[in-house]
Design a protein around this motif. Structure first.
Motif, PDB file in Angstrom:
ATOM      1  N   GLY A   1       0.811  -1.216   0.000  1.00  0.00           N
ATOM      2  CA  GLY A   1       0.000   0.000   0.000  1.00  0.00           C
ATOM      3  C   GLY A   1       0.838   1.256   0.000  1.00  0.00           C
ATOM      4  N   GLN A   2       1.918   1.262   0.784  1.00  0.00           N
ATOM      5  CA  GLN A   2       2.776   2.448   0.839  1.00  0.00           C
ATOM      6  C   GLN A   2       3.556   2.651  -0.459  1.00  0.00           C
ATOM      7  OE1 GLN A   2       1.036   3.771   3.540  1.00  0.00           O
ATOM      8  NE2 GLN A   2       2.939   4.957   3.308  1.00  0.00           N
ATOM      9  N   LEU A   3       4.038   1.560  -1.040  1.00  0.00           N
ATOM     10  CA  LEU A   3       4.773   1.677  -2.301  1.00  0.00           C
ATOM     11  C   LEU A   3       3.859   2.174  -3.419  1.00  0.00           C
ATOM     12  CD1 LEU A   3       6.899  -1.603  -2.092  1.00  0.00           C
ATOM     13  CD2 LEU A   3       7.742   0.738  -1.828  1.00  0.00           C
ATOM     14  N   LEU A   4       2.622   1.698  -3.426  1.00  0.00           N
ATOM     15  CA  LEU A   4       1.667   2.175  -4.434  1.00  0.00           C
ATOM     16  C   LEU A   4       1.338   3.652  -4.213  1.00  0.00           C
ATOM     17  CD1 LEU A   4      -0.811  -0.836  -4.726  1.00  0.00           C
ATOM     18  CD2 LEU A   4       1.140  -0.282  -6.189  1.00  0.00           C
ATOM     19  N   TYR A   5       1.175   4.031  -2.956  1.00  0.00           N
ATOM     20  CA  TYR A   5       0.906   5.443  -2.643  1.00  0.00           C
ATOM     21  C   TYR A   5       2.042   6.333  -3.139  1.00  0.00           C
ATOM     22  CZ  TYR A   5       0.746   9.668   0.241  1.00  0.00           C
ATOM     23  OH  TYR A   5       0.771  10.967   0.680  1.00  0.00           O
ATOM     24  N   GLN A   6       3.276   5.893  -2.924  1.00  0.00           N
ATOM     25  CA  GLN A   6       4.422   6.679  -3.388  1.00  0.00           C
ATOM     26  C   GLN A   6       4.437   6.806  -4.908  1.00  0.00           C
ATOM     27  OE1 GLN A   6       6.536   8.303  -1.414  1.00  0.00           O
ATOM     28  NE2 GLN A   6       5.490   7.553   0.418  1.00  0.00           N
ATOM     29  N   ALA A   7       3.832   5.815  -5.589  1.00  0.00           N
ATOM     30  CA  ALA A   7       3.779   5.841  -7.054  1.00  0.00           C
ATOM     31  C   ALA A   7       2.510   6.516  -7.567  1.00  0.00           C
ATOM     32  CB  ALA A   7       3.864   4.418  -7.601  1.00  0.00           C
ATOM     33  N   GLY A   8       1.678   7.056  -6.663  1.00  0.00           N
ATOM     34  CA  GLY A   8       0.466   7.745  -7.072  1.00  0.00           C
ATOM     35  C   GLY A   8      -0.678   6.831  -7.439  1.00  0.00           C
ATOM     36  N   ILE A   9      -0.687   5.607  -6.904  1.00  0.00           N
ATOM     37  CA  ILE A   9      -1.712   4.613  -7.242  1.00  0.00           C
ATOM     38  C   ILE A   9      -2.655   4.442  -6.053  1.00  0.00           C
ATOM     39  CG2 ILE A   9      -2.119   2.203  -7.886  1.00  0.00           C
ATOM     40  CD1 ILE A   9       0.743   2.236  -9.123  1.00  0.00           C
ATOM     41  N   ASP A  10      -3.948   4.650  -6.279  1.00  0.00           N
ATOM     42  CA  ASP A  10      -4.949   4.525  -5.217  1.00  0.00           C
ATOM     43  C   ASP A  10      -5.056   3.080  -4.752  1.00  0.00           C
ATOM     44  OD1 ASP A  10      -5.556   7.214  -5.446  1.00  0.00           O
ATOM     45  OD2 ASP A  10      -7.215   6.879  -6.839  1.00  0.00           O
ATOM     46  N   ASN A  11      -5.245   2.900  -3.436  1.00  0.00           N
ATOM     47  CA  ASN A  11      -5.399   1.553  -2.914  1.00  0.00           C
ATOM     48  C   ASN A  11      -6.166   1.575  -1.603  1.00  0.00           C
ATOM     49  OD1 ASN A  11      -3.173   1.257  -0.517  1.00  0.00           O
ATOM     50  ND2 ASN A  11      -2.355   2.545  -2.180  1.00  0.00           N
ATOM     51  N   VAL A  12      -6.857   0.486  -1.336  1.00  0.00           N
ATOM     52  CA  VAL A  12      -7.576   0.271  -0.082  1.00  0.00           C
ATOM     53  C   VAL A  12      -7.155  -1.089   0.460  1.00  0.00           C
ATOM     54  CG1 VAL A  12      -9.836  -0.030   1.024  1.00  0.00           C
ATOM     55  CG2 VAL A  12      -9.546   1.670  -0.798  1.00  0.00           C
ATOM     56  N   ILE A  13      -6.945  -1.176   1.769  1.00  0.00           N
ATOM     57  CA  ILE A  13      -6.547  -2.434   2.403  1.00  0.00           C
ATOM     58  C   ILE A  13      -7.695  -2.950   3.265  1.00  0.00           C
ATOM     59  CG2 ILE A  13      -4.941  -3.539   4.005  1.00  0.00           C
ATOM     60  CD1 ILE A  13      -2.807  -1.577   3.183  1.00  0.00           C
ATOM     61  N   PHE A  14      -7.936  -4.256   3.175  1.00  0.00           N
ATOM     62  CA  PHE A  14      -8.943  -4.928   3.993  1.00  0.00           C
ATOM     63  C   PHE A  14      -8.259  -5.922   4.921  1.00  0.00           C
ATOM     64  CE2 PHE A  14     -10.965  -3.722   0.036  1.00  0.00           C
ATOM     65  CZ  PHE A  14     -12.120  -3.090   0.461  1.00  0.00           C
ATOM     66  N   GLU A  15      -8.672  -5.933   6.179  1.00  0.00           N
ATOM     67  CA  GLU A  15      -8.088  -6.845   7.170  1.00  0.00           C
ATOM     68  C   GLU A  15      -9.206  -7.386   8.053  1.00  0.00           C
ATOM     69  OE1 GLU A  15      -6.278  -9.178   9.570  1.00  0.00           O
ATOM     70  OE2 GLU A  15      -5.042  -8.234   8.003  1.00  0.00           O
ATOM     71  N   ARG A  16      -9.253  -8.716   8.217  1.00  0.00           N
ATOM     72  CA  ARG A  16     -10.341  -9.314   8.998  1.00  0.00           C
ATOM     73  C   ARG A  16     -10.140  -9.157  10.508  1.00  0.00           C
ATOM     74  NH1 ARG A  16      -9.367 -14.785  10.644  1.00  0.00           N
ATOM     75  NH2 ARG A  16      -7.324 -15.542   9.969  1.00  0.00           N
ATOM     76  N   GLN A  17      -8.903  -8.892  10.933  1.00  0.00           N
ATOM     77  CA  GLN A  17      -8.629  -8.700  12.352  1.00  0.00           C
ATOM     78  C   GLN A  17      -8.537  -7.213  12.689  1.00  0.00           C
ATOM     79  OE1 GLN A  17      -8.774 -11.231  14.233  1.00  0.00           O
ATOM     80  NE2 GLN A  17      -8.222 -13.016  13.011  1.00  0.00           N
TER      81      GLN A  17
END
Length: 391
Positions: free
Chosen positions: A18-34
């Protein structure tokens, strides 16, 4: 809701991606069950390759690691009652590893994501990747009793060995390779100074032991135990007594004991799932492969996977080229299998196998003796331990 990349799993692999994509200007969302606290409560590895250190720096999550991490230039192999140092720095032309706990890596990545104002959906129930074989993949999940869907361009499965991503792949589309080892590691974490400045890998008649560390005041120790052992049958006193027996006299004299902060038994396995891409869903980290911890490769392999994947997504969005995503599985698996080989070899070399006889034990001793007295053999170990370069 819509994003470019939906990431399933908020462990270090998903958070780093997620952080590497953010640095590249790419939108992302993370899902975590815990919950976030649960994720931080996982006690895991603590040896980082230079590749992982560099990726954390690239992700703008390396400041505390630089301040508090412990650079290590060597490791020690203990066998026949004596320790032998492998000089990683000298044998590899200046490379080293960084001792910094996975919990701290995760904490740093969480903090970086929060600073950037990026969305992580914790306590997401029944997270399911959908339609990843076509052009419009989706992620369905339940949050606070309500069902939602997120449309995306790609799905990154960073949800671990038991996650939903690999399980959602149609039968017959995937091939698994697995070896389960006939022992586990009993690990103890304590706020005591390390017994040695560098890690000690011990091969003894009573089984393997590892003296590791998380900081100058916190140590992590491991003992090889049968899979039938129960952690509740191991008192702190019994653990320390057994560790003493497996150490050399000097280490035994310097060992500081204390109350355990955490104690658990982890089984060991080697596992690879091929391929690592299915349409618009990509597997990374433990979702695609597991290594026994002997070679300190688990977290590092996850980091290199998402390094390749972030590079591929950046190429797709910035250059309109699919070459990176088309080659992701092939390129990642080449590095994965080399790390699997090294971890399998280290595990086979250092542990006592219940089915092995006197001949096999002599072969281990001979190989260890050759390893520490041959520069070529020591160099091969050092190169693999500090981590092979990414293609």
């Amino acid at each position: 809701m819509r994003t470019q990349v939906a990431i399933i799993g908020a462990g270090p692999a998903g958070l780093l991606l997620g952080q590497l994509l953010y640095q590249a200007g790419i939108d992302n969302v993370i899902f975590e069950r815990q919950s976030a606290d649960y994720v931080l409560g996982r006690i895991r590895a603590g040896v980082l390759e230079q590749v992982t250190v560099d990726l954390l720096e690239q992700a703008q999550a390396g400041e505390r690691m630089r301040a508090e991490g412990l650079p290590h230039d060597g490791i020690e192999l203990l066998f026949g009652g004596r320790r032998h140092r492998i000089d990683l720095h000298e044998l590899t032309g200046g490379k080293r590893v960084m001792v910094y706990g996975q919990t701290e890596v995760t904490r740093d990545l969480m903090a970086a994501r929060e600073r950037a104002g990026l969305l992580t959906v914790y306590n997401a129930v029944d997270v399911t990747p959908l339609d990843f074989g076509g052009e419009r993949p989706r992620v369905r999940y339940v949050k606070d009793g309500e069902q939602y869907e997120l449309a995306c361009d790609f799905i990154a499965g960073c949800d671990g060995f038991h996650g939903a991503c690999r399980a959602s792949i149609p039968e017959g589309s995937i091939r698994n390779y697995e070896k389960v080892y006939p022992f586990g590691w009993l690990g103890l974490l304590a706020d005591v100074p390390p017994v040695s400045p560098e890690l000690i890998y011990a091969h003894t008649e009573r089984g393997f032991a590892l003296c590791s560390q998380r900081s100058a005041t916190r140590s992590r120790y491991y003992l090889q135990v049968p899979l039938t052992d129960k952690v509740e049958n191991w008192s702190d006193e019994a653990f320390w007594d057994e560790l003493r027996v497996r150490l050399d006299p000097e280490a035994r004299a310097h060992l500081v004991t204390g109350a355990s902060l955490e104690k658990s038994i982890a089984p060991l396995r080697s596992f690879v799932s091929e391929p690592m891409r299915f349409g618009r869903m990509f597997l990374a980290g433990d979702a695609a492969h597991i290594v026994p911890p002997t070679g300190a490769k688990g977290l590092n392999l996850a980091a290199s996977d998402v390094g390749y994947l972030s590079r591929a997504f950046a190429q797709y969005y910035q250059e309109r080229s699919s070459e990176g995503i088309d080659r992701y599985s092939e390129v990642s698996l080449r590095r994965v299998w080399k790390a699997e080989r090294f971890s399998w070899w280290m595990t086979s070399l250092m542990h006592r196998f219940p089915e092995a006889g006197a001949f096999e034990h002599k072969m281990q001793e001979a190989e260890l003796d050759y390893l520490v007295h041959s520069r070529a053999a020591s160099t091969a170990l050092a190169e693999n331990y500090v981590g092979l370069a990414m293609d």
